[in-house]
Each structure stands twice: as structure tokens, then as C-alpha cells.
Design an enzyme around this catalytic site. Structure first.
Site, PDB file in Angstrom:
ATOM      1  N   ARG A 107      40.695  10.452 -16.881  1.00  0.00           N
ATOM      2  CA  ARG A 107      39.429  10.702 -17.178  1.00  0.00           C
ATOM      3  C   ARG A 107      39.132   9.608 -17.973  1.00  0.00           C
ATOM      4  O   ARG A 107      39.596   9.369 -19.210  1.00  0.00           O
ATOM      5  CB  ARG A 107      39.371  12.281 -17.968  1.00  0.00           C
ATOM      6  CG  ARG A 107      38.109  12.512 -18.252  1.00  0.00           C
ATOM      7  CD  ARG A 107      38.022  13.939 -18.980  1.00  0.00           C
ATOM      8  NE  ARG A 107      36.738  14.089 -19.740  1.00  0.00           N
ATOM      9  CZ  ARG A 107      36.486  14.413 -20.838  1.00  0.00           C
ATOM     10  NH1 ARG A 107      37.312  14.823 -21.599  1.00  0.00           N
ATOM     11  NH2 ARG A 107      35.079  14.521 -21.278  1.00  0.00           N
ATOM     12  N   HIS A 152      29.597  10.663 -23.020  1.00  0.00           N
ATOM     13  CA  HIS A 152      30.406  11.025 -24.095  1.00  0.00           C
ATOM     14  C   HIS A 152      29.992  10.435 -25.445  1.00  0.00           C
ATOM     15  O   HIS A 152      30.659   9.582 -26.083  1.00  0.00           O
ATOM     16  CB  HIS A 152      32.080  10.579 -23.810  1.00  0.00           C
ATOM     17  CG  HIS A 152      32.844  11.347 -24.457  1.00  0.00           C
ATOM     18  ND1 HIS A 152      34.203  11.744 -23.819  1.00  0.00           N
ATOM     19  CD2 HIS A 152      33.388  11.316 -25.814  1.00  0.00           C
ATOM     20  CE1 HIS A 152      35.008  12.224 -24.886  1.00  0.00           C
ATOM     21  NE2 HIS A 152      34.447  11.999 -25.955  1.00  0.00           N
ATOM     22  N   GLU A 197      31.505  18.015 -24.493  1.00  0.00           N
ATOM     23  CA  GLU A 197      31.497  18.738 -25.763  1.00  0.00           C
ATOM     24  C   GLU A 197      30.161  18.796 -26.144  1.00  0.00           C
ATOM     25  O   GLU A 197      29.802  18.511 -27.299  1.00  0.00           O
ATOM     26  CB  GLU A 197      32.512  18.233 -26.870  1.00  0.00           C
ATOM     27  CG  GLU A 197      33.834  18.289 -26.328  1.00  0.00           C
ATOM     28  CD  GLU A 197      34.846  18.201 -27.531  1.00  0.00           C
ATOM     29  OE1 GLU A 197      34.426  17.648 -28.696  1.00  0.00           O
ATOM     30  OE2 GLU A 197      36.054  18.094 -27.356  1.00  0.00           O
ATOM     31  N   ASN A 336      37.952  21.571 -23.023  1.00  0.00           N
ATOM     32  CA  ASN A 336      38.690  20.869 -24.329  1.00  0.00           C
ATOM     33  C   ASN A 336      39.109  21.914 -25.426  1.00  0.00           C
ATOM     34  O   ASN A 336      38.262  22.561 -25.952  1.00  0.00           O
ATOM     35  CB  ASN A 336      38.039  19.775 -24.889  1.00  0.00           C
ATOM     36  CG  ASN A 336      37.223  18.649 -24.017  1.00  0.00           C
ATOM     37  OD1 ASN A 336      37.785  18.587 -22.765  1.00  0.00           O
ATOM     38  ND2 ASN A 336      36.599  17.906 -24.601  1.00  0.00           N
ATOM     39  N   TYR A 338      41.906  22.469 -28.668  1.00  0.00           N
ATOM     40  CA  TYR A 338      42.646  21.819 -29.645  1.00  0.00           C
ATOM     41  C   TYR A 338      43.364  22.868 -30.548  1.00  0.00           C
ATOM     42  O   TYR A 338      44.600  22.894 -30.905  1.00  0.00           O
ATOM     43  CB  TYR A 338      41.903  20.620 -30.413  1.00  0.00           C
ATOM     44  CG  TYR A 338      41.635  19.427 -29.757  1.00  0.00           C
ATOM     45  CD1 TYR A 338      42.665  18.285 -29.870  1.00  0.00           C
ATOM     46  CD2 TYR A 338      40.664  19.318 -28.920  1.00  0.00           C
ATOM     47  CE1 TYR A 338      42.472  17.329 -28.869  1.00  0.00           C
ATOM     48  CE2 TYR A 338      40.177  18.124 -28.406  1.00  0.00           C
ATOM     49  CZ  TYR A 338      41.309  17.031 -28.165  1.00  0.00           C
ATOM     50  OH  TYR A 338      40.959  16.044 -27.339  1.00  0.00           O
ATOM     51  N   GLU A 405      40.891  17.885 -21.912  1.00  0.00           N
ATOM     52  CA  GLU A 405      41.400  17.553 -23.054  1.00  0.00           C
ATOM     53  C   GLU A 405      42.380  18.311 -23.968  1.00  0.00           C
ATOM     54  O   GLU A 405      42.028  19.580 -24.036  1.00  0.00           O
ATOM     55  CB  GLU A 405      40.434  16.893 -24.118  1.00  0.00           C
ATOM     56  CG  GLU A 405      39.637  15.812 -24.034  1.00  0.00           C
ATOM     57  CD  GLU A 405      38.641  15.329 -25.016  1.00  0.00           C
ATOM     58  OE1 GLU A 405      39.000  15.577 -26.211  1.00  0.00           O
ATOM     59  OE2 GLU A 405      37.690  14.847 -24.676  1.00  0.00           O
TER      60      GLU A 405
END
Ligand code: NOJ
Length: 498
Positions: A107, A152, A197, A336, A338, A405
Site C-alpha cells: 500500500r 494521504h 484517515e 487503520n 492503532y 494500517e
């Protein structure tokens, strides 16, 4: 002495029990230890964070070029992405790393201003186009599927001038760009991510002054940005389906990010309401049965707007036309993940009036019981990952999810055992979710390389590969986690003995 000890023990007991006990920073192993046969593993990067060559061969400036040049003091180590890992010049080194890892997909993102320096398609830059053709062709020649992010965060300065995501003009500006991408690369790129995002783009850049373009208009600018961004995404999806899909047969999605939330008082309504604000704001218009923003947001923000004496809501409904364009406008959900947060509803109104913070009205705290990364916001909470995937399964009709991600930052040690531990527990979270019926088809580790972190610079290392930043050749060296990930891919399981 004894009384002190008893006091400490009681104190520990109380503090452990005053927070939600639904996770304890580890994760249980459940069901099959193998990822499904067609499951795909990859790694991710983004243009501004690795390419360098910020003005090479005719590239135009983006808002991140401008921002880091004008405000170096706002980046923790004062650096910028001018040269970064030099992937624009040294892609072959990345290719070697990708081959050694054995990934199924890579990616990466296209820098809009590398191929259209002003942002407008009449400013075509052939050298930029050649670069991405080369990247795509080399990936395919080596059996690696390109997964391409169109945007991005590096908005062309020439487009931002007119307001970026705060002007509806962005819809046609982005559509022109997207159409060119489909024409130029769509014969070979079969997985497209429109935007990375939106939460960070809109809250960071339009709601606050954390990121460019520094609009700093919380409670209004952020919602304006979300609205236009959703329209951009929906319209891009429709363009692909009507003009390109028949020939190109690819998939188009978007990468959303959210911190999962645990309620400090074990209140499920709070969890659902918080996730509607933090995630549903984007997911509901695209992935729910009825589309549009979550009803609770329309109702609550509408009411607050009236109370503020406004004629219109700060978050108006998307309306019939746009609701139908945006609803169902994705072949998969890019996710994504985290970390997770604790939330507690606030008795007093929070933040400025108006603001997203006041509308949301929870006190959010990190889970300091769990291991902390180099990034101040990143704590390892794998249970939140599993719970988030199950939340998506239950609330969004078990849509196909590609993890786009997931990763851990440290100070750059090659013996990166904590990163390996993070990957073990988070891969286990994904596996548990799959074993529980979640439709997760891909996992993409962030990141292939140590790269420029927006806001922090080069002091937070997320890479499976280290980059020698003091050498012009930017040599890449595999960390221990690169060998670990290679084994994950080879065995389709989590090598716990590693
Ligand atoms: C998500 C962003 O997409 C990426 O650019 C960033 O480096 C990682 N988070 C880590 O902060």
C-alpha cells in the site's frame, strides 16, 4: 510499615477495579491458529513520509511541504519530508525489502502534486507519471499487488488556495484527479483507496490547528470537511463504477481510523454513542443500510445549533441526493487501527462553544496500564482491535474489511522485541475476529520503512526496516520484526516462539 503496605495493596485493588475490566492489555487465543488461505498480508507507506524529492523533476508543493517549511518548530525534531527515505530516487531498495518480506500487496500513496504540480489536470508532469508507472510495473513483475491511496494528506497548494475540503469545489477538483488516475494506472491497479484517515484530515486540519491547513474552526469546519470529503469519496466511487469498472474490474474503498473506546463505567450506551461520533460520522453514511450521518448526531448537533440561535445545523443531513450517492459507495472498508481509549461521560460541558469536543462530551483517557510506544498517543490495547472488528461486523452488515494500517513506534532499535509483541497480539486480535465470523480479508502493517511522522518527524520509528538517514544512499536494514513478519506470511499463522 504494615499499614502502608496494606494501604498500597488496597489502593492497587481499587485502581484496577475502578477502570473497565473488559480487557487487560493482553489477548486470549481462540479458534484456528491459521489465517484463511486467501488472506492477504502487506505493508504500507505514504508519499510524503518516504518519497523525498519534494520539488524534484517538476513536482509542485503540497500543504505539508509548505507547512513544514514555514513552521519547522511545529515538528518535534524540526525536520520535514524534503528527502525522507528518498523513495522517489531509491524505489529499488524498497522493492528489494518488499520481496524479502514476501508480502502479497504494497500500500503506497500517490503524491497528487508529483503528477499534477498545481493540482489541476492541465499541469501534467510526465516524470511523475513515469515514476508511479515504474513502481506499479516493478511490483507486478514481482508478484506484489499495488494497493494505491489517492490522497494521504498532501493537498496541492494550488487547490488548498480555494479552500480544500471546506469548499464544495473540491468535489470536481478531486474527481478530475481521480479520473486521470484511473485512466493512467487503472489497467494495473485493482485496489484503490480514495482517502486516508478523514478523521485526522478534518479534525486536525479544519477543526483544530494541529495540521495544515490550520482552519481551527471546531464544531463547524470539521463537519464541513467531513461532509465535502464524503461527497468526494462517494462521487469518486460512482465515477469508477460508471466509467471504469466494466473494463478494469477493481475495488474502491476508503481508509478510516478510529480508536476503539471502553467505557470506564461499563456503560454500553456510552460506547455506542462515542463510536457513532468517532467512527459512525464516516462509516454510517457509507456502510449503513440507511446512509446519512448517524441519527443521534443529526439530532444532538441540530438541537445544540438551535440553542446557539443558528438557523441551520452545524451538521446538516446529507440530503436525499448525496445520501444515495454515498450510501454503499465502497467495495470494502479500509481500517487503520492503532490504539483504544477509555471514555467517561462528562457532567460539565467540555471545550469551547461550539466545538466537536463539546458535542462529543466525553472525557477520554489513555490506558496507562498497557505498554506505551514512542508516540505519546499509542498504547498497546489489542482487545480493542478485536472488539472494533466485531462492532463493524454487527453494525455494518459484516462488510469486507481490509486492515490498511496497524503498527508500533519505538526509538529505532533493530532488536525491536516490543514491536514483535505488538504484532503478535494484534494479529491474534484479527485472527480471533475472523474466527468469530468477521469478514477481514487483508492485513497491512504500518510501516515498511522508518519514515517521516507527521508532527513528530524522524524520532518515532514505525518501520520493519530501518533507514540510514545520514547516508545519501539511505540503506535499508531489516529489523528483527521484518524476519518475524516474513514468518507470519510464510506460515499464515503467528509464530509465538519467535
Ligand atoms: C496513520 C497515518 O495514516 C500515517 O500516515 C501515520 O504515520 C501513522 N498513523 C502513525 O502515526
Amino acid at each position: 510499615m504494615w499499614s502502608l503496605l496494606i494501604f498500597v495493596i488496597i489502593g492497587l485493588f481499587v485502581s484496577q477495579n475502578s477502570v473497565d475490566a473488559t480487557h487487560n492489555c493482553t489477548i486470549l487465543t481462540k479458534g484456528s491458529p491459521y489465517f484463511p488461505k486467501n488472506f492477504k498480508f502487506g505493508v504500507a507507506t505514504s508519499a510524503y513520509q518516504i518519497e523525498g524529492g519534494w520539488n524534484a523533476d517538476g513536482k509542485g508543493p503540497s500543504i505539508w511541504d509548505d507547512y513544514t517549511h514555514h513552521y519547522p518548530e511545529r515538528i518535534t525534531d524540526g525536520t520535514n519530508g524534503d528527502s525522507a527515505a528518498e523513495s522517489y530516487r531509491l524505489f529499488d531498495l524498497d522493492l528489494k525489502a518488499l520481496k524479502d518480506l514476501g508480502v502479497h500487496h504494497y500500500r503506497f500513496s500517490i503524491a497528487w502534486t508529483r503528477i499534477f504540480p498545481t493540482g489541476y489536470i492541465n499541469s501534467k508532469n510526465q516524470k511523475g507519471i513515469d515514476y508511479y508507472n515504474d513502481v506499479i510495473d516493478k511490483l507486478l513483475a514481482n508478484g506484489i499487488e499495488p494497493m494505491v491511496t489517492m490522497y494521504h494528506w498532501d493537498m496541492p497548494v494550488g487547490i488548498q488556495k480555494f479552500g480544500g475540503f471546506s469548499n464544495t469545489l473540491i468535489i470536481e477538483q478531486f474527481l478530475d484527479y481521480a479520473e486521470e488516475l484511473f485512466k493512467l494506472f487503472g489497467d494495473r491497479v485493482k485496489t484503490w483507496i480514495t482517502i486516508n484517515e478523514p478523521n485526522e484530515i478534518c479534525k486536525g486540519g479544519y477543526g483544530t490547528a494541529r495540521s495544515p491547513p490550520l482552519l481551527n474552526a471546531s464544531g463547524v469546519g470539521d463537519y464541513m470537511c467531513f461532509t465535502n470529503l464524503l461527497k468526494v469519496h462517494g462521487a469518486t466511487y460512482r465515477l469508477y463504477r460508471s466509467k471504469f469498472f466494466e473494463k478494469q474490474r477493481g475495488q474502491v474503498g476508503i481508509s478510516l481510523n478510529v480508536d476503539y473506546v471502553f467505557s470506564q463505567t461499563n456503560n454500553t450506551n456510552d460506547v455506542n454513542r462515542a463510536l457513532d461520533y468517532e467512527f459512525g460520522l464516516l462509516a454510517h453514511p457509507i456502510y449503513s443500510k440507511f446512509g446519512d450521518f448517524p441519527p443521534i448526531l443529526l439530532k444532538e448537533i441540530g438541537k445544540s445549533s438551535r440553542n446557539e440561535g443558528r438557523k441551520r445545523s452545524r451538521l446538516p443531513s446529507l440530503g436525499t441526493y448525496w445520501t444515495s450517492v454515498i450510501k454503499g459507495s465502497a467495495d470494502f472498508m479500509g481500517m487503520n487501527y492503532y490504539t483504544s481509549m477509555f471514555i467517561n461521560s462528562s457532567t460539565e460541558p467540555r471545550g469551547e462553544n461550539p466545538s466537536y469536543e463539546r458535542d462529543y462530551n466525553y472525557v477520554s483517557t489513555v490506558d496507562t496500564r498497557c505498554p506505551k510506544a514512542k508516540s505519546f498517543w499509542l498504547y498497546a490495547v489489542p482487545q480493542g482491535f478485536e472488539d472494533l472488528l466485531k462492532y463493524i461486523r454487527d453494525h455494518y452488515d459484516n462488510v469486507e474489511v481490509k486492515i490498511t494500517e496497524n503498527g508500533w513506534s519505538d526509538s529505532g532499535d533493530l532488536d525491536d522485541n516490543m514491536r514483535i509483541k505488538y504484532y503478535k497480539t494484534h494479529l491474534q486480535a484479527v485472527l480471533n475476529a475472523i474466527n468469530d465470523g468477521c469478514n477481514v480479508t487483508a492485513y497491512t502493517a504500518w510501516s515498511l520503512l522508518d519514515n517521516f511522522q507527521f508532527h513528530a518527524g524522524f524520532i518515532e520509528h514505525f518501520g520493519l526496516y530501518a533507514v540510514n538517514m545520514t547516508s545519501p544512499n539511505r540503506e535499508r536494514t531489516p529489523k528483527k520484526s521484518a524476519h518475524f513478519y516474513n514468518k507470519v506470511i510464510k506460515t499464515r499463522s503467528i509464530p509465538y516462539d519467535f
